[in-house]
Design a protein around this motif. Sequence first.
Motif, short mmCIF file in Angstrom:
data_model
loop_
_atom_site.label_atom_id
_atom_site.label_comp_id
_atom_site.label_asym_id
_atom_site.label_seq_id
_atom_site.Cartn_x
_atom_site.Cartn_y
_atom_site.Cartn_z
N MET A 90 4.49 -26.44 -12.36
CA MET A 90 4.52 -24.95 -11.86
C MET A 90 5.00 -24.97 -10.41
N ASN A 91 5.99 -24.40 -10.18
CA ASN A 91 6.84 -24.13 -8.99
C ASN A 91 7.01 -22.78 -8.54
N SER A 92 7.21 -22.61 -7.18
CA SER A 92 7.15 -21.18 -6.58
C SER A 92 5.91 -20.28 -7.13
N LEU A 93 4.96 -20.72 -6.93
CA LEU A 93 3.74 -20.26 -7.27
C LEU A 93 3.36 -18.68 -6.83
N LYS A 94 2.94 -17.77 -7.38
CA LYS A 94 2.65 -16.61 -6.95
C LYS A 94 1.05 -16.32 -7.12
N PRO A 95 0.34 -15.36 -6.22
CA PRO A 95 -0.96 -14.96 -6.63
C PRO A 95 -1.23 -14.51 -7.79
N GLU A 96 -0.25 -13.88 -8.45
CA GLU A 96 -0.60 -13.44 -9.81
C GLU A 96 -0.54 -14.35 -11.09
N ASP A 97 -0.51 -15.81 -10.34
CA ASP A 97 -0.54 -17.15 -11.16
C ASP A 97 -1.99 -17.56 -11.27
N THR A 98 -2.69 -16.91 -10.46
CA THR A 98 -4.07 -17.46 -10.45
C THR A 98 -5.04 -17.34 -11.60
N ALA A 99 -5.47 -18.16 -12.16
CA ALA A 99 -5.97 -18.33 -13.54
C ALA A 99 -6.56 -19.45 -13.86
N VAL A 100 -7.39 -19.39 -14.99
CA VAL A 100 -7.88 -20.66 -15.55
C VAL A 100 -6.82 -21.28 -16.71
N TYR A 101 -6.26 -22.20 -16.38
CA TYR A 101 -5.00 -22.73 -17.41
C TYR A 101 -5.85 -23.62 -18.41
N TYR A 102 -5.49 -23.57 -19.64
CA TYR A 102 -5.95 -24.36 -20.94
C TYR A 102 -4.66 -24.89 -21.64
N CYS A 103 -4.89 -26.08 -21.99
CA CYS A 103 -4.05 -26.65 -22.88
C CYS A 103 -4.59 -26.63 -24.53
N LYS A 104 -3.88 -26.47 -25.28
CA LYS A 104 -4.27 -26.06 -26.79
C LYS A 104 -3.32 -26.60 -27.79
N THR A 105 -3.65 -26.81 -29.01
CA THR A 105 -3.01 -27.03 -29.99
C THR A 105 -2.22 -25.91 -30.63
#
Length: 117
Positions: free
Chosen positions: A83-98
């Motif tokens: 993740m590059n050029s991150l923005k405040p709106e990218d704030t979240a919990v990130y999950y990986c999933k199948t």
Amino acid sequence: QVQLVESGGGLVQPGGSLRLSCAASGFTFSTFGMSWVRQAPGKEREEVAYILSHGGATTYADSVKGRFTISRDNAKNMLYLQMNSLKPEDTAVYYCKTLRGVTGGSWGQGTQVTVSS
């Protein structure tokens, strides 16, 4: 049993970068398409990126296109999200999933990404 363990989240300033990792076990990782899904407080889940089982094709949400890159190493049973050029709106919990989509499949426990100055 299927196990997905995310790592790499944290606090970063706007414009910064993070690399998320997801260690997979308990299933034949190389035969499954994989996704990264995020959920911010008060917002719906959003699939930000998807990669086919062999890694030959990827898709991205418009909100992250050109900034995020999904990749995988089937020899190591690992999924990544750069993740590059991150923005405040990218704030979240990130999950990986199948599999694709924001429902179904098997999910990890999530890793928090906070973009703030």
